[in-house]
Enzyme design. Sequence first.
Site, mmCIF file in Angstrom:
data_model
loop_
_atom_site.group_PDB
_atom_site.id
_atom_site.type_symbol
_atom_site.label_atom_id
_atom_site.label_comp_id
_atom_site.label_asym_id
_atom_site.label_seq_id
_atom_site.Cartn_x
_atom_site.Cartn_y
_atom_site.Cartn_z
ATOM 1 N N LEU A 11 0.952 -1.199 0.066
ATOM 2 C CA LEU A 11 0.111 -0.187 0.011
ATOM 3 C C LEU A 11 0.801 1.221 0.137
ATOM 4 C CD1 LEU A 11 -2.510 -1.028 2.700
ATOM 5 C CD2 LEU A 11 -2.550 -1.649 0.253
ATOM 6 N N VAL A 15 8.738 7.103 -1.879
ATOM 7 C CA VAL A 15 9.939 7.021 -1.925
ATOM 8 C C VAL A 15 10.291 5.709 -1.090
ATOM 9 C CG1 VAL A 15 12.009 7.577 -0.708
ATOM 10 C CG2 VAL A 15 10.505 9.456 -1.934
ATOM 11 N N GLY A 17 8.086 2.985 -0.558
ATOM 12 C CA GLY A 17 7.334 1.848 -1.142
ATOM 13 C C GLY A 17 8.107 1.298 -2.456
ATOM 14 N N ARG A 48 -2.158 7.349 -7.867
ATOM 15 C CA ARG A 48 -2.028 7.845 -9.427
ATOM 16 C C ARG A 48 -1.391 6.816 -10.179
ATOM 17 N NH1 ARG A 48 -0.665 12.165 -6.107
ATOM 18 N NH2 ARG A 48 1.635 11.503 -5.814
ATOM 19 N N LYS A 106 4.123 6.030 11.991
ATOM 20 C CA LYS A 106 4.170 6.197 13.252
ATOM 21 C C LYS A 106 2.988 7.143 13.719
ATOM 22 C CE LYS A 106 7.140 10.053 11.156
ATOM 23 N NZ LYS A 106 7.302 9.219 10.075
ATOM 24 N N GLU A 191 10.489 18.826 4.164
ATOM 25 C CA GLU A 191 9.399 18.824 3.382
ATOM 26 C C GLU A 191 9.108 20.206 2.911
ATOM 27 O OE1 GLU A 191 8.199 16.146 2.108
ATOM 28 O OE2 GLU A 191 8.903 14.699 3.585
ATOM 29 N N ASP A 202 6.546 14.795 14.705
ATOM 30 C CA ASP A 202 7.093 13.733 14.221
ATOM 31 C C ASP A 202 7.872 13.005 15.329
ATOM 32 O OD1 ASP A 202 8.193 11.981 11.691
ATOM 33 O OD2 ASP A 202 10.003 12.482 13.264
ATOM 34 N N LYS A 206 7.054 9.162 17.673
ATOM 35 C CA LYS A 206 7.762 8.312 17.959
ATOM 36 C C LYS A 206 8.142 8.107 19.611
ATOM 37 C CE LYS A 206 10.107 9.239 13.775
ATOM 38 N NZ LYS A 206 11.427 10.205 12.938
ATOM 39 N N GLY A 305 14.506 8.139 4.967
ATOM 40 C CA GLY A 305 15.243 7.930 3.724
ATOM 41 C C GLY A 305 14.673 6.656 2.901
#
Length: 446
Positions: A11, A15, A17, A48, A106, A191, A202, A206, A305
């Site tokens: 799913l 980057v 997947g 997409r 997360k 980002e 973020d 975690k 990454g």
Amino acid sequence: MRTRPLKVALLGCGVVGSEVARIMTTHADDLAARIGAPVELAGVAVRRPGRVRAGIDPALVTTDATALVKRGDIDVVVEVIGGIEPARGLITTAFEHGASVVSANKALLAEDGPALHQAAEAHGADLYYEAAVAGAIPLVRPLRESLVGDKVNRVLGIVNGTTNFILDRMDTSGAGYAEALDEATALGYAEADPTADVEGFDAAAKAAILAGIAFHTRVSLDQVHREGITEVTAADIRSARRMGCTVKLLAICERAQDGNSVTARVHPAMIPLSHPLASVREAYNAVFVEAEAAGRLMFYGPGAGGSPTASAVLGDLVAACRNKLSGARGPGESAYTQLPVSPTGQAVTRYHISLDVSDKPGVLAQCAMVFAEHGVSIDTVRQQGKAAAPEGAQPGSDAATGSDGEASLVVVTHRATDAALSATVEALRKLDTVRGVASTMRVEGE
């Protein structure tokens, strides 16, 4: 080796997947040997479908993620789309149709982890999420498995690479926050909307996950005290250097000294240059785990990454597939302690406080009195102004003051509760001789 392949639904094919799909294809023989059966990518759900995805058979691509996880022949679902919905519904549906799940999500785990664990348990499935915390660094599995026989008292670490890059640049180049953020964005570390990173969301997610695993209790995201790095200034970085420290955004999860509660917090803090976390540069992550029997353990590596995160996903995929073959189950939720999560005010820490004050006799004595009234002991004081404090001047001494004007007073405290320190700062703001509190930062890692 079993000849029927284990089927995997993917799913998300961004980057992370796409890298998961690539490794599954290029390392297919090795994965089969390690698992005991071939692993087949049975479908890839995307938003997409027209986009070219190198190495992925277009026939596997679908926009109907729900139909994919409902197929019934899927053994493991890998979820790397992120966010709360539709990820939550898709994961629950996967469990209902007999699939185990590997997730890197997360935000969802921090918000709804207990419900997801319950759903996995109800359907005899596994839920793995090594990739949700600190990328490639093996951290979740050691806490869930390797240290499960020990008592973990504290988890302290850098778990967000973007903020670590920004603070590292501010420290090494003298750049301001905005300039360092621009560089992080240009290099792809931040980002276009960096809010989740720089405001600490973020890292807080975690921290919630780590605290829950480490202390065998449920910690939700809204129970984690959160502060970002947007208010950290070049002056704070310089002050840290004068103390022999550097500034890092830390996630800190710890048991109270009496063992009857836990706290979880994320905020910038000064740490001594002698501490191993001080040398964590660029976008790297590092986490200290302090356990009763094992002592202090450090986990270090790339925290984000495509390739590092995919490595963690593949490790979980192998574990989930092995369990499918053997009929075994991986570790589920462990929340037997049911420890309360205390507010951050009960945490014990130190403060570095920078005050803009009137440069006249008695100011330091007034400030010292405020600290004493709140039960906070002063460690060091440094004053700069028209008449800077003579070397060795003590708190409360009029030798540390001079003619009326402007001065900067920097105070570092001994350890006290965060609540007492915060109340001290608020009382200092009310003094006529204090023109402003320039900055307040915790001091950790000593």
